[in-house]
Design a protein around this motif. Structure first.
Motif, PDB file in Angstrom:
ATOM      1  N   PRO A  28       0.631  -0.841  -0.077  1.00  0.00           N
ATOM      2  CA  PRO A  28      -0.043  -0.388   0.103  1.00  0.00           C
ATOM      3  C   PRO A  28       0.528   1.044   0.055  1.00  0.00           C
ATOM      4  N   THR A  29       0.391   2.229  -0.503  1.00  0.00           N
ATOM      5  CA  THR A  29       1.136   3.722  -0.643  1.00  0.00           C
ATOM      6  C   THR A  29       0.970   4.411   0.747  1.00  0.00           C
ATOM      7  N   LYS A  30       0.559   4.113   2.126  1.00  0.00           N
ATOM      8  CA  LYS A  30       0.107   4.460   2.474  1.00  0.00           C
ATOM      9  C   LYS A  30       0.845   3.591   4.485  1.00  0.00           C
ATOM     10  N   PRO A  31       1.352   4.313   5.294  1.00  0.00           N
ATOM     11  CA  PRO A  31       2.724   2.790   5.214  1.00  0.00           C
ATOM     12  C   PRO A  31       2.333   2.141   7.252  1.00  0.00           C
ATOM     13  N   GLY A  32       1.140   2.800   6.990  1.00  0.00           N
ATOM     14  CA  GLY A  32       0.188   2.329   8.772  1.00  0.00           C
ATOM     15  C   GLY A  32      -0.436   1.041   8.376  1.00  0.00           C
ATOM     16  N   VAL A  33       0.078   0.553   9.597  1.00  0.00           N
ATOM     17  CA  VAL A  33      -1.288  -0.739   9.880  1.00  0.00           C
ATOM     18  C   VAL A  33      -2.496  -1.095  10.792  1.00  0.00           C
ATOM     19  N   VAL A  34      -3.573  -1.527  10.552  1.00  0.00           N
ATOM     20  CA  VAL A  34      -4.238  -1.094  11.015  1.00  0.00           C
ATOM     21  C   VAL A  34      -4.714  -2.717  11.646  1.00  0.00           C
ATOM     22  N   THR A  35      -4.633  -3.072  12.935  1.00  0.00           N
ATOM     23  CA  THR A  35      -5.197  -4.294  13.142  1.00  0.00           C
ATOM     24  C   THR A  35      -6.901  -3.973  13.846  1.00  0.00           C
ATOM     25  N   VAL A  36      -7.976  -4.635  12.894  1.00  0.00           N
ATOM     26  CA  VAL A  36      -9.688  -4.933  13.844  1.00  0.00           C
ATOM     27  C   VAL A  36      -9.929  -5.814  14.783  1.00  0.00           C
ATOM     28  N   THR A  37     -10.509  -6.476  16.232  1.00  0.00           N
ATOM     29  CA  THR A  37     -10.772  -7.193  16.804  1.00  0.00           C
ATOM     30  C   THR A  37     -12.543  -6.803  17.363  1.00  0.00           C
ATOM     31  N   LEU A  38     -12.925  -7.233  16.742  1.00  0.00           N
ATOM     32  CA  LEU A  38     -14.562  -7.872  17.242  1.00  0.00           C
ATOM     33  C   LEU A  38     -14.313  -8.249  18.415  1.00  0.00           C
ATOM     34  N   ASN A  39     -13.289  -8.975  18.929  1.00  0.00           N
ATOM     35  CA  ASN A  39     -13.549  -9.905  20.307  1.00  0.00           C
ATOM     36  C   ASN A  39     -12.789 -10.366  20.912  1.00  0.00           C
ATOM     37  N   ALA A  40     -12.048  -9.190  21.344  1.00  0.00           N
ATOM     38  CA  ALA A  40     -11.122  -8.852  22.365  1.00  0.00           C
ATOM     39  C   ALA A  40     -10.924 -10.151  23.164  1.00  0.00           C
ATOM     40  N   ALA A  41     -10.115 -10.619  23.413  1.00  0.00           N
ATOM     41  CA  ALA A  41      -9.803 -11.178  24.891  1.00  0.00           C
ATOM     42  C   ALA A  41      -9.013 -11.558  25.438  1.00  0.00           C
ATOM     43  N   ILE A  42      -9.529 -11.718  27.198  1.00  0.00           N
ATOM     44  CA  ILE A  42      -8.202 -12.560  27.842  1.00  0.00           C
ATOM     45  C   ILE A  42      -7.615 -14.167  28.057  1.00  0.00           C
ATOM     46  N   ASP A  43      -6.631 -14.364  27.289  1.00  0.00           N
ATOM     47  CA  ASP A  43      -6.088 -14.935  27.226  1.00  0.00           C
ATOM     48  C   ASP A  43      -5.339 -15.739  28.613  1.00  0.00           C
ATOM     49  N   GLN A  44      -5.995 -16.943  29.467  1.00  0.00           N
ATOM     50  CA  GLN A  44      -5.828 -16.904  30.838  1.00  0.00           C
ATOM     51  C   GLN A  44      -5.778 -18.619  30.290  1.00  0.00           C
ATOM     52  N   THR A  45      -4.048 -18.849  30.486  1.00  0.00           N
ATOM     53  CA  THR A  45      -2.929 -20.542  30.019  1.00  0.00           C
ATOM     54  C   THR A  45      -2.714 -20.824  31.160  1.00  0.00           C
ATOM     55  N   LEU A  46      -3.603 -22.484  31.556  1.00  0.00           N
ATOM     56  CA  LEU A  46      -3.270 -22.879  32.808  1.00  0.00           C
ATOM     57  C   LEU A  46      -1.678 -24.415  31.893  1.00  0.00           C
ATOM     58  N   GLU A  47      -1.624 -24.504  32.989  1.00  0.00           N
ATOM     59  CA  GLU A  47      -0.063 -25.226  32.697  1.00  0.00           C
ATOM     60  C   GLU A  47      -0.062 -26.271  33.782  1.00  0.00           C
ATOM     61  N   CYS A  48      -1.093 -27.648  32.957  1.00  0.00           N
ATOM     62  CA  CYS A  48      -1.362 -28.905  33.962  1.00  0.00           C
ATOM     63  C   CYS A  48      -0.812 -30.232  33.213  1.00  0.00           C
ATOM     64  N   PRO A  49       0.319 -30.501  33.650  1.00  0.00           N
ATOM     65  CA  PRO A  49       1.181 -32.076  33.049  1.00  0.00           C
ATOM     66  C   PRO A  49      -0.976 -33.109  33.400  1.00  0.00           C
ATOM     67  N   GLY A  50      -0.496 -33.610  32.540  1.00  0.00           N
ATOM     68  CA  GLY A  50      -1.378 -34.845  32.727  1.00  0.00           C
ATOM     69  C   GLY A  50      -3.362 -34.486  32.295  1.00  0.00           C
TER      70      GLY A  50
END
Length: 318
Positions: free
Chosen positions: A3-25
């Motif tokens: 594109p001729t214009k340099p910027g990039v815009v990301t659009v997120t309609l459904n943002a989230a908090i990612d909770q990662t749980l490490e659970c062996p087995g």
């Protein structure tokens, strides 16, 4: 895709908090012990913005955030130098729970519903994106569509932004993807299951996936990338078709790997690289991200190391 214009815009309609749980087995229906827990701001467009930030182009995050959970996202934007044009809505953004079992390399997702989006908020988003299109040449529309949002929204936004001269990438699934492709975005990135749903038939091997990707490209979409998880990705454009296979890597979390691939593709294409180089670079970037939890880009030296280990296979015309 330059594109001729340099910027990039990301659009997120459904943002989230990612909770990662490490659970062996981890075992469903049993008592499981969590050995570590992290919470990171997420949502596909938020992740893409975080991966692109720090590059040569300004990055802006747009979409919707729950006001109660906005500080977590604001901290990420401040840390990475991402311009914040997200609209705040009452309540909290959804939480996505990821249960990671490193003993089996399995990830179990529990995705909660998102905010309900009123019609006036959609009008405000459209106004915001129109203004951003004056100074930004590339838009990324990605992620699921929350309650209150028509499945045709990505298609409408694609048409509107392309009419303003912007390049548009779409990464979604189901009906929003089905509608979006009718608007001919410049770049789409389904995974194999999403592509199967789109074409309405099983795709039993890489050859069938490649043929479906070619058909999608022939419909008027400039670049089609199909992510195949540990089996790499297929890349189809007017420049040809390639399959990129990443080397084996240690996996801390697969969450956001597809978003890292999207960011890698965009960064490479916006720099003017050919399809083979784009496929190799973006695959190495996505593989490097797997060692990180959350939207944390791999170090440049790690990407350079992986770059040499990515195996590239040209795909025939069949």
């Amino acid at each position: 895709m330059r594109p001729t214009k340099p910027g990039v815009v990301t659009v997120t309609l459904n943002a989230a908090i990612d909770q990662t749980l490490e659970c062996p087995g981890f075992t469903a229906g049993e008592v499981n012990r969590v050995v570590a827990e992290t919470r990171t701001p997420g949502g596909k467009g938020i992740n893409v913005a975080a991966f692109l930030a720090g590059g040569t182009r300004p990055v802006t995050a747009a979409g919707f955030l729950g006001a109660d959970s906005a500080p977590l996202f604001e901290a990420l934007f401040h840390e990475r130098g991402i311009h914040d044009r997200c609209l705040r809505l009452p309540g909290s953004s959804r939480v996505n729970i990821k249960v990671v079992d490193r003993t089996s390399s399995a990830v179990t997702d529990l995705n909660l519903p998102g905010l309900s989006i009123p019609e006036e908020a959609l009008d405000a988003l459209t106004t915001t994106l129109d203004a951003l299109a004056e100074e930004n040449g590339c838009f990324v529309l990605s992620g699921s569509v929350p309650a209150g949002v028509p499945a045709t929204l990505y298609a409408m936004l694609t048409e509107r932004l392309r009419a303003k001269g912007a390049r548009v990438a779409v990464d979604t699934s189901g009906e929003p993807l089905r509608h979006a492709i009718t608007a001919k975005p410049d770049f789409v990135k389904p995974n194999a299951r999403e592509l199967e749903a789109l074409v309405g038939r099983p795709l039993k091997n890489a050859g069938e996936v490649a043929r479906a990707a070619r058909d999608l490209h022939a419909s008027g979409i400039g670049l089609v990338v199909v992510s195949l998880g540990a089996e790499g990705a297929l890349f189809v454009s007017g420049d040809g078709a390639w399959r990129a296979l990443p080397p084996p890597v240690e996996v801390a979390s697969t969450v956001g790997a597809g978003d890292a691939l999207v960011a890698g593709v965009l960064a490479s294409r916006l720099e003017g690289h050919d399809l083979e180089t784009c496929a190799r670079r973006s695959t190495a970037f996505a593989a490097g991200k797997l060692a990180k939890v959350g939207p944390v880009p791999p170090a440049p030296e790690r990407v350079a190391e992986l770059l040499c280990a990515v195996r590239m296979h040209p795909l025939g015309t069949g």
